[in-house]
Write a protein that holds these residues in place. Sequence first.
Motif, PDB file in Angstrom:
ATOM      1  N   THR A 120      -4.876  21.279  12.828  1.00  0.00           N
ATOM      2  CA  THR A 120      -5.416  20.538  11.683  1.00  0.00           C
ATOM      3  C   THR A 120      -5.350  21.376  10.411  1.00  0.00           C
ATOM      4  O   THR A 120      -5.120  20.835   9.325  1.00  0.00           O
ATOM      5  CB  THR A 120      -6.856  20.078  11.943  1.00  0.00           C
ATOM      6  OG1 THR A 120      -7.671  21.204  12.232  1.00  0.00           O
ATOM      7  CG2 THR A 120      -6.919  19.082  13.071  1.00  0.00           C
ATOM      8  N   GLY A 121      -5.530  22.689  10.541  1.00  0.00           N
ATOM      9  CA  GLY A 121      -5.386  23.560   9.375  1.00  0.00           C
ATOM     10  C   GLY A 121      -3.955  23.569   8.862  1.00  0.00           C
ATOM     11  O   GLY A 121      -3.720  23.496   7.645  1.00  0.00           O
ATOM     12  N   LEU A 122      -2.990  23.667   9.772  1.00  0.00           N
ATOM     13  CA  LEU A 122      -1.586  23.624   9.365  1.00  0.00           C
ATOM     14  C   LEU A 122      -1.219  22.270   8.767  1.00  0.00           C
ATOM     15  O   LEU A 122      -0.430  22.194   7.817  1.00  0.00           O
ATOM     16  CB  LEU A 122      -0.681  23.917  10.555  1.00  0.00           C
ATOM     17  CG  LEU A 122      -0.449  25.370  10.921  1.00  0.00           C
ATOM     18  CD1 LEU A 122       0.461  25.460  12.134  1.00  0.00           C
ATOM     19  CD2 LEU A 122       0.132  26.134   9.774  1.00  0.00           C
ATOM     20  N   LEU A 123      -1.786  21.215   9.305  1.00  0.00           N
ATOM     21  CA  LEU A 123      -1.510  19.879   8.779  1.00  0.00           C
ATOM     22  C   LEU A 123      -2.010  19.745   7.341  1.00  0.00           C
ATOM     23  O   LEU A 123      -1.327  19.190   6.479  1.00  0.00           O
ATOM     24  CB  LEU A 123      -2.156  18.818   9.671  1.00  0.00           C
ATOM     25  CG  LEU A 123      -1.806  17.378   9.379  1.00  0.00           C
ATOM     26  CD1 LEU A 123      -0.340  17.129   9.689  1.00  0.00           C
ATOM     27  CD2 LEU A 123      -2.674  16.458  10.199  1.00  0.00           C
ATOM     28  N   SER A 124      -3.188  20.298   7.065  1.00  0.00           N
ATOM     29  CA  SER A 124      -3.704  20.227   5.700  1.00  0.00           C
ATOM     30  C   SER A 124      -2.862  21.075   4.750  1.00  0.00           C
ATOM     31  O   SER A 124      -2.600  20.665   3.616  1.00  0.00           O
ATOM     32  CB  SER A 124      -5.171  20.650   5.656  1.00  0.00           C
ATOM     33  OG  SER A 124      -5.302  22.023   5.945  1.00  0.00           O
ATOM     34  N   HIS A 125      -2.404  22.247   5.202  1.00  0.00           N
ATOM     35  CA  HIS A 125      -1.543  23.070   4.350  1.00  0.00           C
ATOM     36  C   HIS A 125      -0.209  22.377   4.080  1.00  0.00           C
ATOM     37  O   HIS A 125       0.323  22.450   2.968  1.00  0.00           O
ATOM     38  CB  HIS A 125      -1.289  24.433   4.987  1.00  0.00           C
ATOM     39  CG  HIS A 125      -2.471  25.339   4.951  1.00  0.00           C
ATOM     40  ND1 HIS A 125      -3.172  25.612   3.807  1.00  0.00           N
ATOM     41  CD2 HIS A 125      -3.077  26.049   5.928  1.00  0.00           C
ATOM     42  CE1 HIS A 125      -4.165  26.439   4.064  1.00  0.00           C
ATOM     43  NE2 HIS A 125      -4.126  26.712   5.369  1.00  0.00           N
ATOM     44  N   ILE A 175       1.684  19.093  14.438  1.00  0.00           N
ATOM     45  CA  ILE A 175       1.673  18.039  15.458  1.00  0.00           C
ATOM     46  C   ILE A 175       1.791  18.647  16.852  1.00  0.00           C
ATOM     47  O   ILE A 175       1.119  18.220  17.796  1.00  0.00           O
ATOM     48  CB  ILE A 175       2.802  17.018  15.202  1.00  0.00           C
ATOM     49  CG1 ILE A 175       2.585  16.299  13.879  1.00  0.00           C
ATOM     50  CG2 ILE A 175       2.919  16.023  16.343  1.00  0.00           C
ATOM     51  CD1 ILE A 175       1.279  15.540  13.781  1.00  0.00           C
ATOM     52  N   TYR A 176       2.617  19.674  17.001  1.00  0.00           N
ATOM     53  CA  TYR A 176       2.744  20.349  18.293  1.00  0.00           C
ATOM     54  C   TYR A 176       1.410  20.963  18.717  1.00  0.00           C
ATOM     55  O   TYR A 176       1.008  20.853  19.883  1.00  0.00           O
ATOM     56  CB  TYR A 176       3.826  21.434  18.210  1.00  0.00           C
ATOM     57  CG  TYR A 176       3.948  22.251  19.470  1.00  0.00           C
ATOM     58  CD1 TYR A 176       4.566  21.727  20.597  1.00  0.00           C
ATOM     59  CD2 TYR A 176       3.430  23.534  19.550  1.00  0.00           C
ATOM     60  CE1 TYR A 176       4.677  22.461  21.761  1.00  0.00           C
ATOM     61  CE2 TYR A 176       3.528  24.277  20.709  1.00  0.00           C
ATOM     62  CZ  TYR A 176       4.154  23.741  21.812  1.00  0.00           C
ATOM     63  OH  TYR A 176       4.248  24.470  22.960  1.00  0.00           O
ATOM     64  N   ILE A 221      11.451  21.097   3.112  1.00  0.00           N
ATOM     65  CA  ILE A 221      11.772  21.587   4.453  1.00  0.00           C
ATOM     66  C   ILE A 221      10.619  22.401   5.025  1.00  0.00           C
ATOM     67  O   ILE A 221      10.255  22.247   6.204  1.00  0.00           O
ATOM     68  CB  ILE A 221      13.083  22.402   4.413  1.00  0.00           C
ATOM     69  CG1 ILE A 221      14.259  21.473   4.147  1.00  0.00           C
ATOM     70  CG2 ILE A 221      13.292  23.170   5.706  1.00  0.00           C
ATOM     71  CD1 ILE A 221      15.567  22.177   3.872  1.00  0.00           C
ATOM     72  N   VAL A 222      10.012  23.250   4.204  1.00  0.00           N
ATOM     73  CA  VAL A 222       8.869  24.053   4.668  1.00  0.00           C
ATOM     74  C   VAL A 222       7.690  23.149   5.021  1.00  0.00           C
ATOM     75  O   VAL A 222       7.009  23.365   6.037  1.00  0.00           O
ATOM     76  CB  VAL A 222       8.472  25.105   3.608  1.00  0.00           C
ATOM     77  CG1 VAL A 222       7.173  25.784   3.966  1.00  0.00           C
ATOM     78  CG2 VAL A 222       9.578  26.134   3.448  1.00  0.00           C
ATOM     79  N   ALA A 223       7.450  22.105   4.225  1.00  0.00           N
ATOM     80  CA  ALA A 223       6.374  21.157   4.535  1.00  0.00           C
ATOM     81  C   ALA A 223       6.668  20.434   5.848  1.00  0.00           C
ATOM     82  O   ALA A 223       5.762  20.222   6.663  1.00  0.00           O
ATOM     83  CB  ALA A 223       6.196  20.161   3.403  1.00  0.00           C
ATOM     84  N   GLY A 224       7.926  20.086   6.075  1.00  0.00           N
ATOM     85  CA  GLY A 224       8.305  19.448   7.341  1.00  0.00           C
ATOM     86  C   GLY A 224       8.096  20.362   8.533  1.00  0.00           C
ATOM     87  O   GLY A 224       7.651  19.932   9.593  1.00  0.00           O
TER      88      GLY A 224
END
Length: 113
Positions: free
Chosen positions: A32-37, A17-18, A7-10
């Motif tokens: 992009t940083g959040l996407l990699s995390h 994406i937002y 759920i946290v990854a989602g």
Amino acid sequence: MELLMAIVAGILFTAAIYLILSRSLIKVILGTGLLSHGAHLFILTMGGLGGSSPPVLTDSASDFADPLPQALILTAIVISFGVTAFILVLAYRTYAVHKTDDLNSMKGNDEHD
């Protein structure tokens, strides 16, 4: 525990994406940083959070953590740090030249062809 991590990854993927779909260049970089995390957390969760002992093989250890997802995540963290640093330098140079970080105002037109 795996359900909570999924759920946290989602949530991280959703926020990334937002931010990536926004007009500001800094928000795109943060996205992009959040996407990699989110990807790191997803890989760790899919590798399994079980294992009561560290990944050191001894005669007495029977239930140990899998070291492969941890090694992949460590490599991905280093790569994402390098990519983020490179993107930040490009954003700084873009702001120095164009005096804006709005992606719509930096969009080219067909008059220069």
